[in-house]
Design an enzyme around this catalytic site. Structure first.
Site, PDB file in Angstrom:
ATOM      1  N   LYS A 197     105.129   7.305  28.277  1.00 21.83           N
ATOM      2  CA  LYS A 197     104.315   6.800  29.381  1.00 21.83           C
ATOM      3  C   LYS A 197     104.348   5.270  29.389  1.00 21.83           C
ATOM      4  O   LYS A 197     104.585   4.644  30.417  1.00 21.83           O
ATOM      5  CB  LYS A 197     102.879   7.322  29.226  1.00 21.83           C
ATOM      6  CG  LYS A 197     101.939   6.908  30.318  1.00 21.83           C
ATOM      7  CD  LYS A 197     100.580   7.584  30.126  1.00 21.83           C
ATOM      8  CE  LYS A 197      99.549   6.960  31.054  1.00 21.83           C
ATOM      9  NZ  LYS A 197      98.221   7.533  30.875  1.00 21.83           N
ATOM     10  N   GLU A 246     107.552   4.462  17.617  1.00 23.65           N
ATOM     11  CA  GLU A 246     108.399   5.557  17.119  1.00 23.65           C
ATOM     12  C   GLU A 246     109.459   5.939  18.152  1.00 23.65           C
ATOM     13  O   GLU A 246     110.639   6.110  17.835  1.00 23.65           O
ATOM     14  CB  GLU A 246     107.536   6.796  16.841  1.00 23.65           C
ATOM     15  CG  GLU A 246     106.557   6.633  15.691  1.00 23.65           C
ATOM     16  CD  GLU A 246     105.168   6.213  16.145  1.00 23.65           C
ATOM     17  OE1 GLU A 246     105.056   5.420  17.120  1.00 23.65           O
ATOM     18  OE2 GLU A 246     104.197   6.664  15.524  1.00 23.65           O
ATOM     19  N   GLY A 303      98.301  11.219  28.336  1.00 19.55           N
ATOM     20  CA  GLY A 303      99.460  11.701  27.563  1.00 19.55           C
ATOM     21  C   GLY A 303      99.363  13.172  27.224  1.00 19.55           C
ATOM     22  O   GLY A 303     100.291  13.954  27.475  1.00 19.55           O
ATOM     23  N   ARG A 304      98.218  13.579  26.678  1.00 14.03           N
ATOM     24  CA  ARG A 304      98.093  14.987  26.238  1.00 14.03           C
ATOM     25  C   ARG A 304      97.897  15.947  27.399  1.00 14.03           C
ATOM     26  O   ARG A 304      97.760  17.154  27.188  1.00 14.03           O
ATOM     27  CB  ARG A 304      96.961  15.111  25.214  1.00 14.03           C
ATOM     28  CG  ARG A 304      95.619  14.566  25.669  1.00 14.03           C
ATOM     29  CD  ARG A 304      94.658  14.442  24.493  1.00 14.03           C
ATOM     30  NE  ARG A 304      93.430  13.752  24.853  1.00 14.03           N
ATOM     31  CZ  ARG A 304      93.275  12.431  24.860  1.00 14.03           C
ATOM     32  NH1 ARG A 304      94.295  11.648  24.564  1.00 14.03           N
ATOM     33  NH2 ARG A 304      92.124  11.893  25.170  1.00 14.03           N
ATOM     34  N   GLU A 308      91.969  14.971  19.995  1.00 12.99           N
ATOM     35  CA  GLU A 308      92.114  13.625  20.534  1.00 12.99           C
ATOM     36  C   GLU A 308      91.129  13.425  21.695  1.00 12.99           C
ATOM     37  O   GLU A 308      90.653  12.320  21.927  1.00 12.99           O
ATOM     38  CB  GLU A 308      93.554  13.372  20.994  1.00 12.99           C
ATOM     39  CG  GLU A 308      93.914  11.895  21.035  1.00 12.99           C
ATOM     40  CD  GLU A 308      95.415  11.620  21.098  1.00 12.99           C
ATOM     41  OE1 GLU A 308      95.904  10.795  20.315  1.00 12.99           O
ATOM     42  OE2 GLU A 308      96.095  12.236  21.940  1.00 12.99           O
ATOM     43  N   HIS A 366      98.782  36.792   5.738  1.00  9.87           N
ATOM     44  CA  HIS A 366      99.276  36.815   4.357  1.00  9.87           C
ATOM     45  C   HIS A 366      99.105  35.450   3.699  1.00  9.87           C
ATOM     46  O   HIS A 366      99.723  35.177   2.676  1.00  9.87           O
ATOM     47  CB  HIS A 366     100.750  37.242   4.344  1.00  9.87           C
ATOM     48  CG  HIS A 366     100.923  38.624   4.888  1.00  9.87           C
ATOM     49  ND1 HIS A 366     101.036  39.743   4.084  1.00  9.87           N
ATOM     50  CD2 HIS A 366     100.943  39.084   6.170  1.00  9.87           C
ATOM     51  CE1 HIS A 366     101.142  40.817   4.839  1.00  9.87           C
ATOM     52  NE2 HIS A 366     101.085  40.438   6.125  1.00  9.87           N
ATOM     53  N   LYS A 411      97.882   1.809  14.003  1.00  9.06           N
ATOM     54  CA  LYS A 411      99.125   1.231  14.569  1.00  9.06           C
ATOM     55  C   LYS A 411      99.204  -0.249  14.220  1.00  9.06           C
ATOM     56  O   LYS A 411     100.256  -0.764  13.844  1.00  9.06           O
ATOM     57  CB  LYS A 411      99.118   1.347  16.103  1.00  9.06           C
ATOM     58  CG  LYS A 411      99.421   2.700  16.652  1.00  9.06           C
ATOM     59  CD  LYS A 411      99.604   2.551  18.176  1.00  9.06           C
ATOM     60  CE  LYS A 411      99.407   3.863  18.894  1.00  9.06           C
ATOM     61  NZ  LYS A 411      99.326   3.726  20.343  1.00  9.06           N
TER      62      LYS A 411
HETATM   63  C1  G6Q Z   1      97.878  11.342  24.313  1.00  6.37           C
HETATM   64  C2  G6Q Z   1      98.009  10.124  23.548  1.00  6.37           C
HETATM   65  C3  G6Q Z   1      99.273  10.001  22.740  1.00  6.37           C
HETATM   66  C4  G6Q Z   1     100.482   9.554  23.537  1.00  6.37           C
HETATM   67  C5  G6Q Z   1     101.551   9.088  22.559  1.00  6.37           C
HETATM   68  C6  G6Q Z   1     102.819   8.687  23.240  1.00  6.37           C
HETATM   69  O1  G6Q Z   1      96.985  11.593  25.059  1.00  6.37           O
HETATM   70  O2  G6Q Z   1      97.774   9.043  24.360  1.00  6.37           O
HETATM   71  O3  G6Q Z   1      99.591  11.164  22.045  1.00  6.37           O
HETATM   72  O4  G6Q Z   1     100.938  10.571  24.355  1.00  6.37           O
HETATM   73  O5  G6Q Z   1     101.054   8.030  21.792  1.00  6.37           O
HETATM   74  O6  G6Q Z   1     102.604   7.649  24.137  1.00  6.37           O
HETATM   75  P1  G6Q Z   1     103.713   7.210  25.142  1.00  6.37           P
HETATM   76  O7  G6Q Z   1     103.980   8.326  26.077  1.00  6.37           O
HETATM   77  O8  G6Q Z   1     103.182   5.995  25.839  1.00  6.37           O
HETATM   78  O9  G6Q Z   1     104.940   6.883  24.320  1.00  6.37           O
END
Ligand code: G6Q
Length: 548
Positions: A208, A214, A268-269, A354, A385, A513
């Site tokens: 996003k 990463e 994001g989620r 989250e 199990h 971070k």
């Molecule tokens: C979700 C969070 C988080 C996000 C990641 C990736 O709600 O905000 O999990 O999706 O940190 O972020 P980017 O899509 O910006 O790389």
């Protein structure tokens, strides 16, 4: 965000519920079933093919009524309507929350800041579908020809959704093979690159913000590898991007026609439904992807319009609050008896933890009651199990969600009947338990001497009264998956509304971070003075192990 209704006092509501708990503590779930032949009918709800059975909880009509009153008085309906209407309910980030617009399959407009967002959503969706079709048909070729493999590079919300769904819907994946790289651990991208023919691989960089450390590291590593394999001139064709940051995608060298945008009002989620779903769409095809949206839309309509007492996500949320705040259960297990939902618990872990892992309310004050539970789980029957011992006989009570399909994708003899029987047996065992007298009687009947029976029977006793919900659906189709995800999304929303927290920010991920970016250069040298002795000691030990 509409505030809690003026006269709503959560603490008072919970103390009223505690009186119900006290009353119900004296009644076993066995008795609740014994005295009410209609209990299953009364405490289950249906939506299309999907059945939600919540009768195996320690609730009755009176407790349920109080829970529903609490939801009504907390103003859940007004908040829900504000979300669907595009109000800025993500107060700390000043954003609307409109994942529901991404799967709005009606002609209704969705207004944000006076403009309808639906035309833009449809435009991106159509562009994704065109691209997905071209890749699937081999009309979009890379240096080695037709795309055989697609790698989604993203993390968190830009990974878990498509990765979970690709696995859940693997019987429908009839396009290129799908892979997901998320971890900054070089093992992730390293192992993936090693098993692919890069000449026929398409990389989708999903971020996003397009700044996530990463993802940017993995994307750069992939680009170097592709440039080496295909030559610099051809490498760009191997990349597409999904982002709201179009300046950064262009800077990375991904042309606009392979960049699929979305908007700041998609968390994001909550972004599987947006361009972030492109890898999945390429795998299962645009038509199946639309079925996923249809399933979610069906739940959105249900959530928007069903009265609170018939509203599945509302009831899920209220049971969660009943367990978390009234009975004091700190965790919640998600147990799919559907092996392809292996990543569903991890997906819900992010969605729930989250969103509702918050300690400050929308009134900017510390939360004085517990908020989101720890969410965890694994598919059955494997979990049986492993960790079910604790669920049955441990000292903590773990409310469980069981999920199971009536119809399997495989026709393989007894497998499915065994799976379903195990699922139903677990919830029955948790509810019924086995009394000391029953355990002793069984041992005696098997011929065990009385002295030994006295020793062993307590170990063979199950307390029972352990709560669970069961979701039974026809088959794990794209529509079913869409519906299941949307149910949990709205459950989390309702809980956040009652707890009066912002379910749509995630400031708690920031501090780590920042510290990581301070620590990274210290791994190869420099003063450790500003670190605590543990962190300094660990860095020093790392340096020694690496000969630095
Ligand atoms: C979700 C969070 C988080 C996000 C990641 C990736 O709600 O905000 O999990 O999706 O940190 O972020 P980017 O899509 O910006 O790389």
């Amino acid at each position: 965000m509409p505030p809690h209704s003026q006269d709503f006092d959560l603490k008072a509501a919970l103390s009223g519920l505690r009186a119900e708990q006290k009353r119900l503590t004296a009644i076993s779930m066995r008795d609740l079933f014994a005295v009410d032949a209609q209990r299953f009918e009364r405490f289950s709800l249906k939506l299309g093919d999907l059945l939600f059975d919540f009768s195996k909880n320690r609730i009755d009509a009176d407790a349920m009524r109080k829970l529903l009153e609490m939801a009504a008085r907390a103003g859940v309906e007004a908040r829900r309507d504000a979300m669907f209407a595009g109000a800025e309910i993500n107060a700390t980030e000043g954003r609307a929350v409109l994942h529901t617009a991404l799967r709005n399959r009606s002609v209704r407009p969705v207004m944000v800041g006076g403009a309808d967002v639906m035309p833009d959503i449809r435009r991106v969706h159509a562009a994704m579908a065109r691209f997905a079709r071209a890749v699937r048909a081999g009309n979009y070729a890379v240096s080695g020809g037709k795309v055989t493999d697609v790698v989604n590079i993203g993390i968190g919300g830009s990974d878990l959704g498509p990765a979970m769904a690709a696995r859940a819907l693997s019987p429908y994946v009839d396009g290129p093979r799908l892979h997901f790289v998320s971890n900054v651990d070089g093992a992730d991208i390293g192992d993936t690159l090693n098993r692919l023919d890069l000449a026929t691989t398409l990389f989708i960089v999903a971020s996003k913000t397009f700044t996530t450390a990463e993802t940017m590291a993995n994307a750069s590593t992939a680009r170097v590898a592709v440039e080496r394999a295909a030559g610099k001139a051809h490498a760009a064709r191997h990349f597409a991007a999904l982002s709201t940051n179009l300046a950064a995608t262009a800077k990375f060298g991904i042309p606009q026609d392979r960049t699929f945008g979305f908007w700041d009002w998609v968390g994001g989620r909550y972004s599987l439904w947006s361009a972030i779903g492109l890898s999945l769409m390429i795998g299962i095809g645009p038509r199946r992807f639309d079925e996923l949206l249809d399933g979610a839309f069906q739940v959105d309509e249900h959530f928007r319009t069903a009265p609170l007492d018939r509203n599945i996500p509302v009831v899920m949320a209220l049971l969660g609050i009943w367990h978390r705040n009234v009975w004091g259960y700190a965790t919640h297990a998600v147990l799919p008896y559907d092996n392809r939902l292996a990543r569903f618990p991890a997906y819900l872990q992010q969605l729930d933890m989250e969103s509702n892992g918050k300690r400050v309310t929308l009134a900017n004050r510390p939360a004085t009651i517990a908020t989101g539970p720890v969410v965890w789980g694994e598919p059955g029957t494997n979990g049986q199990h492993a960790f079910y011992q604790l669920i049955h006989q441990g000292t903590d009570v773990v409310p469980c969600d069981f999920l199971v399909a009536a119809e399997p994708h495989e026709k393989l003899g007894r497998h499915h009947a065994m799976l379903v029987a195990n699922c139903l047996a677990q919830s029955e065992a948790l509810m019924r338990g086995k009394t000391l007298a029953e355990a002793a009687a069984e041992l005696s009947a098997a011929g065990m001497p009385e002295r030994k029976v006295r020793v062993l029977a307590p170990h063979k006793t199950f307390p029972g009264n352990r709560p669970s919900n069961t979701f039974l659906y026809r088959k794990l189709t794209p529509a079913t998956l869409g519906a299941l995800i949307a149910l949990y999304e709205h459950k989390v929303f309702v809980q956040g509304a009652i707890w009066n927290i912002n379910s749509f920010d995630q400031w708690g991920v920031e501090l780590g971070k920042v510290l990581a970016s301070e620590i990274e250069p210290l791994l190869s040298g420099g003063s450790l003075e500003r670190r605590d002795s543990s962190t300094a000691g660990l860095i020093a030990a790392y340096r020694r192990l690496r000969g630095k």
